[in-house]
Design a protein around this motif. Structure first.
Motif, PDB file in Angstrom:
ATOM      1  N   ASP A  71     -48.126 -51.227 115.067  1.00 28.07           N
ATOM      2  CA  ASP A  71     -49.315 -50.491 114.648  1.00 28.07           C
ATOM      3  C   ASP A  71     -50.171 -51.271 113.642  1.00 28.07           C
ATOM      4  O   ASP A  71     -51.297 -50.881 113.327  1.00 28.07           O
ATOM      5  CB  ASP A  71     -48.928 -49.132 114.055  1.00 28.07           C
ATOM      6  N   GLY A  72     -49.629 -52.392 113.051  1.00 25.86           N
ATOM      7  CA  GLY A  72     -50.419 -53.237 112.135  1.00 25.86           C
ATOM      8  C   GLY A  72     -50.486 -52.735 110.717  1.00 25.86           C
ATOM      9  O   GLY A  72     -51.155 -53.351 109.886  1.00 25.86           O
ATOM     10  N   ASP A  73     -49.820 -51.616 110.429  1.00 27.40           N
ATOM     11  CA  ASP A  73     -49.901 -51.092 109.064  1.00 27.40           C
ATOM     12  C   ASP A  73     -49.141 -51.981 108.069  1.00 27.40           C
ATOM     13  O   ASP A  73     -49.576 -52.159 106.928  1.00 27.40           O
ATOM     14  CB  ASP A  73     -49.330 -49.667 109.022  1.00 27.40           C
ATOM     15  N   ASP A  74     -47.991 -52.537 108.508  1.00 29.36           N
ATOM     16  CA  ASP A  74     -47.172 -53.351 107.604  1.00 29.36           C
ATOM     17  C   ASP A  74     -47.488 -54.831 107.708  1.00 29.36           C
ATOM     18  O   ASP A  74     -46.912 -55.636 106.969  1.00 29.36           O
ATOM     19  CB  ASP A  74     -45.689 -53.138 107.905  1.00 29.36           C
ATOM     20  N   GLY A  75     -48.358 -55.215 108.631  1.00 21.60           N
ATOM     21  CA  GLY A  75     -48.688 -56.628 108.790  1.00 21.60           C
ATOM     22  C   GLY A  75     -48.629 -57.016 110.254  1.00 21.60           C
ATOM     23  O   GLY A  75     -48.165 -56.251 111.112  1.00 21.60           O
ATOM     24  N   PRO A  76     -49.101 -58.191 110.573  1.00 22.16           N
ATOM     25  CA  PRO A  76     -49.110 -58.641 111.974  1.00 22.16           C
ATOM     26  C   PRO A  76     -47.701 -58.877 112.497  1.00 22.16           C
ATOM     27  O   PRO A  76     -46.825 -59.349 111.781  1.00 22.16           O
ATOM     28  CB  PRO A  76     -49.902 -59.944 111.913  1.00 22.16           C
ATOM     29  N   VAL A  77     -47.494 -58.538 113.770  1.00 26.55           N
ATOM     30  CA  VAL A  77     -46.214 -58.734 114.440  1.00 26.55           C
ATOM     31  C   VAL A  77     -46.485 -59.373 115.791  1.00 26.55           C
ATOM     32  O   VAL A  77     -47.405 -58.967 116.506  1.00 26.55           O
ATOM     33  CB  VAL A  77     -45.441 -57.413 114.609  1.00 26.55           C
ATOM     34  N   GLN A  78     -45.701 -60.381 116.154  1.00 28.61           N
ATOM     35  CA  GLN A  78     -45.757 -61.014 117.458  1.00 28.61           C
ATOM     36  C   GLN A  78     -44.353 -61.102 118.031  1.00 28.61           C
ATOM     37  O   GLN A  78     -43.393 -61.331 117.289  1.00 28.61           O
ATOM     38  CB  GLN A  78     -46.339 -62.434 117.360  1.00 28.61           C
ATOM     39  N   ALA A  88     -45.841 -59.402 123.193  1.00 31.16           N
ATOM     40  CA  ALA A  88     -46.255 -58.202 122.457  1.00 31.16           C
ATOM     41  C   ALA A  88     -46.871 -58.646 121.140  1.00 31.16           C
ATOM     42  O   ALA A  88     -46.470 -59.664 120.552  1.00 31.16           O
ATOM     43  CB  ALA A  88     -45.066 -57.273 122.209  1.00 31.16           C
ATOM     44  N   ALA A  89     -47.874 -57.860 120.657  1.00 37.83           N
ATOM     45  CA  ALA A  89     -48.550 -58.197 119.408  1.00 37.83           C
ATOM     46  C   ALA A  89     -49.103 -56.941 118.772  1.00 37.83           C
ATOM     47  O   ALA A  89     -49.235 -55.894 119.422  1.00 37.83           O
ATOM     48  CB  ALA A  89     -49.670 -59.207 119.649  1.00 37.83           C
ATOM     49  N   SER A  90     -49.390 -57.026 117.506  1.00 36.14           N
ATOM     50  CA  SER A  90     -49.911 -55.876 116.764  1.00 36.14           C
ATOM     51  C   SER A  90     -51.288 -55.489 117.284  1.00 36.14           C
ATOM     52  O   SER A  90     -52.047 -56.312 117.834  1.00 36.14           O
ATOM     53  CB  SER A  90     -50.013 -56.228 115.278  1.00 36.14           C
ATOM     54  N   GLU A  91     -51.598 -54.224 117.085  1.00 39.57           N
ATOM     55  CA  GLU A  91     -52.916 -53.724 117.457  1.00 39.57           C
ATOM     56  C   GLU A  91     -53.991 -54.352 116.566  1.00 39.57           C
ATOM     57  O   GLU A  91     -53.766 -54.626 115.386  1.00 39.57           O
ATOM     58  CB  GLU A  91     -52.953 -52.202 117.315  1.00 39.57           C
ATOM     59  N   ASP A 147     -58.409 -56.413 112.487  1.00 39.08           N
ATOM     60  CA  ASP A 147     -59.543 -55.490 112.384  1.00 39.08           C
ATOM     61  C   ASP A 147     -60.612 -56.028 111.424  1.00 39.08           C
ATOM     62  O   ASP A 147     -61.158 -55.299 110.603  1.00 39.08           O
ATOM     63  CB  ASP A 147     -59.048 -54.117 111.932  1.00 39.08           C
ATOM     64  N   GLY A 148     -60.839 -57.351 111.502  1.00 37.41           N
ATOM     65  CA  GLY A 148     -61.896 -57.963 110.700  1.00 37.41           C
ATOM     66  C   GLY A 148     -61.476 -58.405 109.318  1.00 37.41           C
ATOM     67  O   GLY A 148     -62.251 -59.064 108.621  1.00 37.41           O
TER      68      GLY A 148
END
Length: 470
Positions: A71-78, A88-91, A147-148
């Motif tokens: 979900d990207g709340d805690d940071g980027p995930v790949q 798979a990757a964060s939103e 998200d920018g």
């Protein structure tokens, strides 16, 4: 520059400030490095926790689109497969760096090739069991735009073996914004606080040094005033601090006192010498003037006596001047017993009881001491003078005793002063110029010995000369 740092206060202030500055820079650098290392370590720990949470879901068979960490709340995930393809990757992940893949959108798995199967077989031989997560994590630094919003991250990579998707590697990032902010804040505080602290150190050092050196300036100004006024009776102020400066002031006053005593002694010596020389010169002049006007009245014996007296006085003054100049005796061996017998020879009423004792020194000067002591003893003795030479420990002792009235205890030190004659010997004809005992003591001191006055066995005076053995 030399004038600027020409004072102890300026140099002490500069030295203290430089030392504190070096210490602050070293301590500040250590604090910044430690703070940065700790914050990066905390970010790595958070990233590892996030990566292991996603890896746990993958080990449990959770589909990619159901993973809670994307979900990207805690940071980027790949999530990368064993061929390093993004699965798979964060939103809202728009850009990333610092991982094995710079892609931000999942890629469809490729058809396995023969060599890929061989690689997979080799990987499986050393790989994890299905459902197992690697115990070690790999850390790296990078950046990501979600998200920018672009930020720096600390990435943790964890491998996990799944049942049907093979070996996957999970990258999770934790933001380094807190680390950057804390380091910038600490650096700002140091850049502002260090100069202020150095200013305080410089000011305090300047004031403390000024206060510590104030007595020195008082000593210097008083010494300058003493030099200008030539008043050796003045003394420098002694601070009540019991430190090195107080001891310096005390030593300076002791030096001034010794200098005053020496100058006063020289002045008194010149005055007494002038007084002693004036009488025989005046007497001799009178006799010569009378003889010039009335040759038949010439007192030739008196003129010769006054001339001899002048000669002896001049010789005594010359010897005292040489002793005052610090003339040191030679180291030749002198037999005091033989010297005592030599000086006593031809003198009436003098007996010698001596054992062979050898000392180092000037035979002429030591003979002068014995001659002066014998002259003084014969002048005051009633009938007999005794000279003894003996050894006491590491000292040679020469005693000259008479059977006269002796020396009053109150005057036993004063008689060694120059031009001093006791009341019983005020006559210049009988008592001399008052230099004999002064010369004897000065010679004894120059030879490392002592000369004292006391009471003899017959009730008269006893003078004891003590000298170190050769």
């Amino acid at each position: 520059m030399r004038r600027l740092f020409g004072s102890v206060r300026a140099r002490a202030t500069l030295g203290a400030t430089l030392v504190v500055a070096v210490a602050l820079v070293a301590a500040g650098a250590a604090v910044l490095l430690s703070l940065r290392s700790n914050l990066i370590g905390e970010a790595g720990t958070q990233a590892e926790q996030s990566a292991r949470a996603v890896a746990s879901e993958l080990a449990a068979g959770t589909p990619y689109d159901k993973l809670s960490g994307l979900d990207g709340d805690d940071g980027p995930v790949q999530v990368l497969d064993e061929n390093k393809r993004l699965v798979a990757a964060s939103e809202d992940l728009q850009e990333i760096s610092g991982t094995d893949s710079d892609q931000v959108k999942p890629q469809p798995p490729a058809t396995p090739r023969a060599d890929d199967d061989d690689d997979a077989d080799e990987h499986e031989e050393a790989a994890l069991e299905p459902g197992e997560i690697a115990g070690e994590s790999v850390f790296s630094n990078g950046s990501a735009t979600i998200d920018g919003d672009a930020e720096d991250y600390r990435f943790a990579a964890v491998e996990v073996e799944t049942q049907d998707r093979g070996t996957l590697k999970v990258y999770a990032g934790s933001p380094l914004a807190a680390e950057h902010g804390a380091v910038r804040t600490a650096l700002t505080v140091m850049l502002i606080g260090f100069p202020l602290l150095l200013g305080v150190v410089a000011g305090v050092t300047w004031l403390v040094t000024r206060r510590a050196l104030r007595p020195v300036e008082g000593i210097r100004s008083e010494m300058a005033a003493i030099t200008q006024s030539e008043d050796l009776a003045r003394r420098v102020p002694e601070p009540d601090t019991h430190d090195e400066i107080a001891r310096l002031a005390s030593t300076t006053n002791e030096t001034l006192a010794a200098l005053e005593t020496s100058v006063e002694r020289q002045r008194r010596f010149v005055a007494d010498a002038s007084h002693e020389l004036r009488s025989p010169i005046a007497s001799l002049r009178t006799q010569l003037e009378v003889a010039a006007a009335h040759p038949e009245l010439l007192d030739l014996d008196g003129a010769v006596e006054d001339t001899v007296r002048l000669q002896h006085l001049a010789a005594d003054l010359l010897l005292l001047a040489r002793l005052d100049a610090g003339e040191r005796p030679n180291d030749a061996g002198v037999d005091l017993a033989a010297l005592a017998r030599e000086e006593a020879e031809g003198r009436t009423g003098v007996t010698v009881d001596a054992e062979p004792v050898e000392v180092a020194g000037s035979r002429g000067q030591l003979g002068r001491v014995l001659a002066n002591l014998l002259d003084n003893a014969q002048r005051h003795a009633r009938a007999a003078v005794t000279v003894s030479v003996r050894r006491e420990g590491d000292r040679a002792v020469v005693g000259v005793a008479d059977d006269g009235d002796g020396v009053p205890e109150a005057d036993r030190e004063r008689i060694f002063e120059r031009f001093v004659r006791l009341d019983a010997a005020r006559s210049r004809d009988d008592g001399g110029a008052g230099l004999g005992l002064a010369i004897a003591r000065d010679v004894a001191v120059r030879h490392g010995g002592t000369l004292t006055a006391g009471e003899g066995p017959a009730g008269g005076a006893l003078f004891e000369l003590r000298l170190p053995l050769a």
